[in-house]
Write a protein that holds these residues in place. Structure first.
Motif, PDB file in Angstrom:
ATOM      1  N   ASP A  54       0.822  -1.123   0.137  1.00  0.00           N
ATOM      2  CA  ASP A  54       0.041   0.147  -0.058  1.00  0.00           C
ATOM      3  C   ASP A  54       0.928   1.427   0.061  1.00  0.00           C
ATOM      4  O   ASP A  54       1.204   1.818   1.013  1.00  0.00           O
ATOM      5  CB  ASP A  54      -0.902  -0.085   1.342  1.00  0.00           C
ATOM      6  N   VAL A  55       1.074   1.909  -1.306  1.00  0.00           N
ATOM      7  CA  VAL A  55       1.764   2.905  -1.206  1.00  0.00           C
ATOM      8  C   VAL A  55       1.418   4.280  -0.292  1.00  0.00           C
ATOM      9  O   VAL A  55       2.060   5.169  -0.222  1.00  0.00           O
ATOM     10  CB  VAL A  55       2.148   3.492  -2.688  1.00  0.00           C
ATOM     11  N   ASN A  56       0.165   4.297  -0.205  1.00  0.00           N
ATOM     12  CA  ASN A  56      -0.525   5.391   0.319  1.00  0.00           C
ATOM     13  C   ASN A  56      -0.085   5.394   1.964  1.00  0.00           C
ATOM     14  O   ASN A  56       0.207   6.344   2.618  1.00  0.00           O
ATOM     15  CB  ASN A  56      -2.075   5.586   0.187  1.00  0.00           C
ATOM     16  N   LYS A  57      -0.211   4.146   2.521  1.00  0.00           N
ATOM     17  CA  LYS A  57       0.192   3.975   3.969  1.00  0.00           C
ATOM     18  C   LYS A  57       1.563   4.173   4.054  1.00  0.00           C
ATOM     19  O   LYS A  57       2.157   4.636   5.039  1.00  0.00           O
ATOM     20  CB  LYS A  57      -0.300   2.558   4.554  1.00  0.00           C
ATOM     21  N   LEU A  58       2.441   3.720   3.016  1.00  0.00           N
ATOM     22  CA  LEU A  58       3.831   3.947   3.156  1.00  0.00           C
ATOM     23  C   LEU A  58       4.278   5.292   3.179  1.00  0.00           C
ATOM     24  O   LEU A  58       5.159   5.830   3.816  1.00  0.00           O
ATOM     25  CB  LEU A  58       4.680   3.104   2.283  1.00  0.00           C
ATOM     26  N   THR A  59       3.685   6.106   2.308  1.00  0.00           N
ATOM     27  CA  THR A  59       3.753   7.536   2.023  1.00  0.00           C
ATOM     28  C   THR A  59       3.508   8.128   3.590  1.00  0.00           C
ATOM     29  O   THR A  59       4.191   9.146   3.802  1.00  0.00           O
ATOM     30  CB  THR A  59       2.896   8.250   0.863  1.00  0.00           C
ATOM     31  N   THR A  60       2.493   7.807   4.100  1.00  0.00           N
ATOM     32  CA  THR A  60       1.996   8.391   5.445  1.00  0.00           C
ATOM     33  C   THR A  60       2.862   7.941   6.555  1.00  0.00           C
ATOM     34  O   THR A  60       3.393   8.783   7.285  1.00  0.00           O
ATOM     35  CB  THR A  60       0.409   7.879   5.890  1.00  0.00           C
ATOM     36  N   ALA A  61       3.613   6.644   6.596  1.00  0.00           N
ATOM     37  CA  ALA A  61       4.326   6.311   7.486  1.00  0.00           C
ATOM     38  C   ALA A  61       5.682   7.019   7.469  1.00  0.00           C
ATOM     39  O   ALA A  61       6.408   7.120   8.397  1.00  0.00           O
ATOM     40  CB  ALA A  61       4.533   4.745   7.614  1.00  0.00           C
ATOM     41  N   LEU A  62       6.109   7.464   6.343  1.00  0.00           N
ATOM     42  CA  LEU A  62       7.424   8.137   5.902  1.00  0.00           C
ATOM     43  C   LEU A  62       7.540   9.536   6.110  1.00  0.00           C
ATOM     44  O   LEU A  62       8.528  10.231   5.877  1.00  0.00           O
ATOM     45  CB  LEU A  62       8.037   7.543   4.843  1.00  0.00           C
ATOM     46  N   ARG A  63       6.301  10.289   6.340  1.00  0.00           N
ATOM     47  CA  ARG A  63       6.169  11.621   6.242  1.00  0.00           C
ATOM     48  C   ARG A  63       6.977  12.460   6.981  1.00  0.00           C
ATOM     49  O   ARG A  63       7.481  13.647   6.569  1.00  0.00           O
ATOM     50  CB  ARG A  63       4.348  12.052   6.455  1.00  0.00           C
ATOM     51  N   ASN A  64       7.618  11.941   8.111  1.00  0.00           N
ATOM     52  CA  ASN A  64       8.397  12.649   8.804  1.00  0.00           C
ATOM     53  C   ASN A  64      10.007  12.252   8.728  1.00  0.00           C
ATOM     54  O   ASN A  64      10.758  12.574   9.492  1.00  0.00           O
ATOM     55  CB  ASN A  64       8.035  12.850  10.220  1.00  0.00           C
ATOM     56  N   ASP A  65      10.286  11.373   7.892  1.00  0.00           N
ATOM     57  CA  ASP A  65      11.498  10.707   7.948  1.00  0.00           C
ATOM     58  C   ASP A  65      12.057  11.004   6.780  1.00  0.00           C
ATOM     59  O   ASP A  65      11.671  11.211   5.501  1.00  0.00           O
ATOM     60  CB  ASP A  65      11.215   9.117   7.923  1.00  0.00           C
ATOM     61  N   ASP A  66      13.687  11.162   6.604  1.00  0.00           N
ATOM     62  CA  ASP A  66      14.386  11.313   5.453  1.00  0.00           C
ATOM     63  C   ASP A  66      15.530  10.195   5.308  1.00  0.00           C
ATOM     64  O   ASP A  66      16.204  10.354   4.303  1.00  0.00           O
ATOM     65  CB  ASP A  66      15.276  12.789   5.385  1.00  0.00           C
ATOM     66  N   ARG A  67      15.352   9.393   6.135  1.00  0.00           N
ATOM     67  CA  ARG A  67      16.319   8.160   5.883  1.00  0.00           C
ATOM     68  C   ARG A  67      15.324   6.847   6.188  1.00  0.00           C
ATOM     69  O   ARG A  67      14.354   6.811   6.906  1.00  0.00           O
ATOM     70  CB  ARG A  67      17.347   8.123   7.069  1.00  0.00           C
ATOM     71  N   LEU A  68      15.957   5.777   5.363  1.00  0.00           N
ATOM     72  CA  LEU A  68      15.001   4.575   5.301  1.00  0.00           C
ATOM     73  C   LEU A  68      16.244   3.550   5.304  1.00  0.00           C
ATOM     74  O   LEU A  68      16.878   3.442   4.468  1.00  0.00           O
ATOM     75  CB  LEU A  68      14.147   4.441   4.331  1.00  0.00           C
ATOM     76  N   LEU A  69      15.736   2.339   6.058  1.00  0.00           N
ATOM     77  CA  LEU A  69      16.448   0.789   6.065  1.00  0.00           C
ATOM     78  C   LEU A  69      15.414   0.133   5.266  1.00  0.00           C
ATOM     79  O   LEU A  69      14.449  -0.035   5.527  1.00  0.00           O
ATOM     80  CB  LEU A  69      16.742   0.434   7.297  1.00  0.00           C
ATOM     81  N   PHE A  70      15.532  -0.139   3.827  1.00  0.00           N
ATOM     82  CA  PHE A  70      14.617  -0.881   3.167  1.00  0.00           C
ATOM     83  C   PHE A  70      15.054  -2.457   2.977  1.00  0.00           C
ATOM     84  O   PHE A  70      16.181  -2.588   2.557  1.00  0.00           O
ATOM     85  CB  PHE A  70      14.670  -0.361   1.750  1.00  0.00           C
TER      86      PHE A  70
END
Length: 80
Positions: free
Chosen positions: A25-41
Motif C-alpha cells: 500500500d503506497v499510500n500507507k507507506l507515504t503516510t508512515a514516511l512523512r517525517n523521515d528522510d532516511r530509510l532502511l529498506f
C-alpha cells in the motif's frame, strides 16, 4: 519504525514511534514516511499476493513522495 505487526513491535521496541504499513500500500507507506528522510529498506520475499517488484516500486514511490535522501537496502538471503 514501519512494521507489519504493530503490537509485536511495541513489545520489542520501547519508546519508539511505530507505524503500521505494508509494501502493498503506497499510500500507507507515504503516510508512515512523512517525517523521515532516511530509510532502511529490507526487501520483501517473492511469492506474496502483490508481486515483489510492485512492492518495491511502492516503497520507492513513497520515498520519492517524502523526499527521503538516504536509503540503505538489504535483500533476503540467497536472492538472485
Amino acid at each position: 519504525m514501519i512494521v507489519r505487526n504493530e503490537n509485536k513491535a511495541k513489545k520489542l521496541f520501547l519508546n519508539i514511534e511505530v507505524w503500521k504499513a505494508s509494501y502493498d500500500d503506497v499510500n500507507k507507506l507515504t503516510t508512515a514516511l512523512r517525517n523521515d528522510d532516511r530509510l532502511l529498506f529490507i526487501s520483501s520475499q517473492p511469492g506474496g499476493e502483490i508481486e515483489r517488484l510492485e512492492q518495491h516500486r511502492n516503497v520507492v514511490q513513497a520515498m520519492m513522495n517524502n523526499n527521503v535522501i538516504f536509503v540503505a537496502y538489504t535483500s533476503f538471503p540467497k536472492s538472485q
